[in-house]
Write an enzyme that holds these catalytic residues in place. Structure first.
Site, short mmCIF file in Angstrom:
data_model
loop_
_atom_site.label_atom_id
_atom_site.label_comp_id
_atom_site.label_asym_id
_atom_site.label_seq_id
_atom_site.Cartn_x
_atom_site.Cartn_y
_atom_site.Cartn_z
N SER A 157 0.83 -1.19 0.00
CA SER A 157 0.00 0.00 0.00
C SER A 157 0.88 1.26 0.00
O SER A 157 1.55 1.52 -1.00
CB SER A 157 -0.97 -0.05 1.19
OG SER A 157 -2.01 0.88 1.04
N HIS B 249 -4.63 -1.74 -4.09
CA HIS B 249 -5.98 -2.18 -3.70
C HIS B 249 -6.99 -1.94 -4.83
O HIS B 249 -8.10 -1.48 -4.61
CB HIS B 249 -6.43 -1.44 -2.43
CG HIS B 249 -5.43 -1.47 -1.33
ND1 HIS B 249 -4.88 -2.64 -0.85
CD2 HIS B 249 -4.85 -0.46 -0.60
CE1 HIS B 249 -4.01 -2.36 0.12
NE2 HIS B 249 -3.99 -1.06 0.29
#
Length: 241
Positions: free
Chosen positions: A134, A170
């Site tokens: 991330s 994501h």
């Protein structure tokens, strides 16, 4: 033995829930360790949770996960002051640097304030493998999409730029990610981008794309480029680890 070229594995994975521990490292992180070329001893891994404000519980659980995997773990924290005097020397002694998610905007600000950006570049150029999830993926790129500023995603355009692309993370699990990244690339606010579903990663050798990999059967990787003022997405071939 360091990687033979500067190496980054940028992911939306590499860590999951543990069985007897809070976290457990998963095949994407194992792949990053393999890329380092370490042999004959425990891999050395430095953990960074700057994007979570160096939360002590997070660092504890990450260290526990690394030890469970047989890694020799250390961590670099910046709050309330850096815990390591010579950061560059410490990073150069690692096989892998692993960066946790959170606020990529905060991470970049703190790294630049303390010169961690320069230390990381030196380590990367010396063959220390850089990886993470991330925020720990976006940071190596020119920029990407982030919730650092609130629940409505925004662009971050001041990434470290070790590779000349933007990054989306994501991609399959947060609805705003795909349309915003396409829009930002299409309007030229971000350069061409590589994006990963949860469980997937992008491997860069030097500053170029090498391959797309995943640790789950359904995770995809995508390349988004600007064509006629629009961000056009292409699904890439992905190798299952």
């Amino acid at each position: 033995m360091p990687a033979d070229v500067p190496t980054i594995l940028a992911t939306s994975g590499g860590i999951g829930a543990g069985h007897r521990t809070r976290f457990s490292f998963t095949p994407l992180t194992d792949f990053a360790v393999d890329l380092s070329g370490v042999a004959g001893r425990a891999p050395r891994m430095c953990l960074l949770a700057t994007a979570m404000g160096d939360d002590k519980a997070i660092l504890h659980h990450l260290t526990e996960a690394a030890q469970e995997r047989g890694f020799t773990a250390s961590h670099l924290s910046l709050f309330p002051m850096p815990n390591i005097e010579d950061v560059t020397a410490h990073l150069l002694d690692q096989d892998v640097v692993w960066v946790f998610g959170g606020s990529v905007a905060g991470l970049l600000a703190m790294w630049r304030l303390h010169g961690i950006d320069a230390a990381l570049r030196t380590a990367w150029q010396a063959g220390v493998v850089l990886t993470g999830i991330s925020a720990g993926s976006i940071c190596w790129h020119a920029g990407g999409t982030t919730d650092s500023f609130g629940p409505e995603l925004r662009a971050v355009t001041n990434g470290l730029g070790f590779v000349p692309y933007a990054n989306g993370v994501h991609f399959d699990s947060e609805d705003q990610r795909r349309p915003l990244l396409r829009s930002l690339v299409g309007e030229g606010a971000l350069p061409a981008a590589y994006a990963t579903d949860d469980g997937a990663g992008v491997l860069y050798r030097g500053t170029g794309f090498s391959e797309a990999v995943c640790e789950t059967d359904c995770a995809g990787v995508y390349f988004i480029e600007r064509r006629d003022g629009a961000g056009v997405e292409t699904a890439l071939d992905v190798r299952r680890l």
